[in-house]
Design an enzyme around this catalytic site. Structure first.
Site, mmCIF file in Angstrom:
data_model
loop_
_atom_site.group_PDB
_atom_site.id
_atom_site.type_symbol
_atom_site.label_atom_id
_atom_site.label_comp_id
_atom_site.label_asym_id
_atom_site.label_seq_id
_atom_site.Cartn_x
_atom_site.Cartn_y
_atom_site.Cartn_z
ATOM 1 N N TYR A 76 15.613 6.023 40.067
ATOM 2 C CA TYR A 76 14.936 5.751 41.338
ATOM 3 C C TYR A 76 15.875 4.949 42.221
ATOM 4 C CZ TYR A 76 11.506 3.815 44.654
ATOM 5 O OH TYR A 76 10.820 3.456 45.789
ATOM 6 N N ASP B 240 23.789 1.712 41.760
ATOM 7 C CA ASP B 240 22.572 1.108 42.291
ATOM 8 C C ASP B 240 22.205 -0.024 41.336
ATOM 9 O OD1 ASP B 240 20.057 0.302 42.967
ATOM 10 O OD2 ASP B 240 19.225 2.322 43.217
ATOM 11 N N LYS C 242 16.388 -7.105 44.981
ATOM 12 C CA LYS C 242 15.621 -7.907 44.024
ATOM 13 C C LYS C 242 16.197 -9.324 43.837
ATOM 14 C CE LYS C 242 13.163 -3.938 42.450
ATOM 15 N NZ LYS C 242 13.535 -2.563 42.206
HETATM 16 C C1 LIG Z 1 13.492 -1.419 43.323
HETATM 17 C C2 LIG Z 1 14.620 -0.467 43.373
HETATM 18 C C3 LIG Z 1 15.053 0.120 44.570
HETATM 19 C C4 LIG Z 1 14.314 -0.047 45.858
HETATM 20 O O1 LIG Z 1 14.273 -1.368 46.294
HETATM 21 P P1 LIG Z 1 13.110 -1.801 47.315
HETATM 22 O O2 LIG Z 1 13.444 -3.208 47.643
HETATM 23 O O3 LIG Z 1 11.826 -1.631 46.566
HETATM 24 O O4 LIG Z 1 13.201 -0.894 48.490
HETATM 25 C C5 LIG Z 1 16.205 0.885 44.547
HETATM 26 N N1 LIG Z 1 16.880 1.098 43.406
HETATM 27 C C6 LIG Z 1 16.483 0.575 42.234
HETATM 28 C C7 LIG Z 1 17.298 0.815 41.014
HETATM 29 C C8 LIG Z 1 15.328 -0.199 42.178
HETATM 30 O O5 LIG Z 1 14.907 -0.664 40.997
#
Ligand SMILES: *Cc1c(COP(=O)(O)O)cnc(C)c1O
Length: 419
Positions: free
Chosen positions: A144, A239, A267
């Protein structure tokens, strides 16, 4: 029958927000309950609108690695508030945060602060396309990367749970340049490069997948991606929205010793405030406006309150380097308890998921073999025993530095008692 405050609030919320929530996984639909409304949180505890207290292993989906309401973060935010909430202009804190990020992620030679992980990833992909002049991208099934159009193809997280293979409202054209590979399967990546090599701008990957449940990279997988992309003049994007500052202070790239071309953070980097970042090689980031022709902007980018929170969080992690070994130890204890209850566990550092399948979970195909009804039973058992975990199979359990030895021991006892 008495209606709880959470149920009453949920009824109200349903009239205002789709599903009563501002992000789908919060709806508790896949575990057959109504969501808890949270009143407050401190340390490793979260307290709902009815005053029920839980040991929290969601930790706001990762940001709260130091625990909730961490004192130095709270005071940094309070102090900054007195000087104004937003300037929409340059301020010194941005430089301090950028410097701190780069000191831990040397591959982020130049970077941009943005407001969400979605935005960071979307912008990194745009920079990769702008720099290479290529349109196609490779992503992995079950990873994701936020909810931007081109990346909503076999995403994990809420998408997996709700069994929406793609999102409605995304025109075909937006995803036709997104190629799908299998996690932990380099040959699936090689095949795409054999076919489309010269057109592939980048490979984007969660260096340890955590949005189809936790799926660590197999030995050699990340190095393989590094080699394949380098050979084809394509970029490698990590990511690290979850793994950054979590697997180690320098994220997965430090933990595994692999250097990507571009990185997305989110995060933890915002210390609990809406802040994220993307960055990478100088020559790539110089393509971003106003230096280059890749456009990316944001009214609240580098917001001073969020920057203050991020700075305070990272400073604390710097001052307490022992945190990472402690997090590992705590999570290993929970992992062992789950194994002794006969559960199938994947763990990487302080990220962990219990799966309900006999198969070893290596990728999307094996993750979706997990029996989600059994996960719901497990979730319900835990929450009824005062433990708050992800209300979905395809998420991670997050352990924080605030989880006390007593609470870890209590958690292990409860998990061991699961039948
Ligand atoms: C949470 C997450 C996102 C998206 O971040 P948001 O702040 O919710 O837009 C993208 N990549 C990964 C791996 C994530 O866990």
């Amino acid at each position: 029958m008495n209606i709880s405050s959470s149920e009453r609030l949920y009824e109200k919320a349903l009239g205002f927000m789709p599903g009563g929530v501002n992000s789908p996984v919060r709806a508790f639909r896949s575990v057959g309950r109504t969501p808890l409304f949270i009143d407050r949180a401190y340390g490793d505890r979260i307290i709902d609108a009815d005053g029920n207290e839980f040991i929290d292993y969601v930790c706001s989906w990762g940001p709260d690695i130091l625990g909730h309401a961490y004192p130095t973060i709270i005071s940094a935010v309070q102090k900054q508030c007195e000087s104004g909430l937003t300037f929409g202009a340059c301020h010194e804190g941005e430089i301090h945060l950028a410097e701190k990020i780069r000191s831990h992620f040397p591959s982020m030679e130049m970077l941009r602060l943005v407001s969400s992980g979605t935005e960071a990833v979307m912008s990194a992909v745009r920079a990769a396309r702008g720099f290479t002049g290529r349109d196609r991208i490779v992503k992995f099934e079950g990873c994701y990367h936020g909810h931007s159009d081109g990346l909503l193809v076999k995403g994990g997280s809420g998408l997996l749970t709700n069994a929406i293979p793609d999102s409605a409202g995304v025109p075909r054209g937006y995803t036709e340049n997104t190629l799908l590979a299998k996690y932990n399967d380099l040959s699936s990546v090689e095949q795409l490069f054999e076919r489309f090599g010269g057109d592939i701008a980048c490979v984007i990957v969660e260096p340890c997948a955590a949005n189809m449940g936790v799926v660590p990279p197999a030995e050699g997988f990340l190095q393989g991606l590094r080699d394949i992309t380098a050979r084809h003049g394509s970029l490698l994007i990590f990511d690290e929205v979850i793994t950054g500052f979590r697997l180690s202070i320098g994220g997965a790239q430090q933990y595994y010793g692999i250097t990507p071309d571009l990185t997305a953070l989110g995060k933890i980097v915002g210390g609990g405030m809406p802040l994220a970042a993307y960055g990478g090689r100088h020559d790539i980031m110089e393509c971003v406006a106003p230096l280059g022709s890749v456009y990316q902007a944001g009214t609240l980018s580098g917001n001073p309150i969020a920057v203050a929170a991020g700075l305070a969080a990272i400073s604390e992690l710097e001052h307490r380097p022992e945190i990472y070994a402690e997090l590992d130890k705590k999570t290993v204890q929970i992992e062992s308890a789950a194994r002794s209850a006969g559960l199938n566990v994947n763990r990487c550092g302080s990220l962990m998921t219990v799966f309900f399948t006999d198969k070893k979970v290596m990728n999307y195909d094996s993750a979706v073999c997990s029996d989600t009804q059994k996960y719901a039973d497990y979730f319900n058992y835990l929450i009824e025993n005062g433990i708050y975990t992800a209300p979905s199979q395809f998420e991670a359990m997050f352990v924080s530095a605030a989880h006390s030895d007593e609470d870890i021991a209590a958690t292990c006892d409860i998990i061991r008692g699961y039948k």
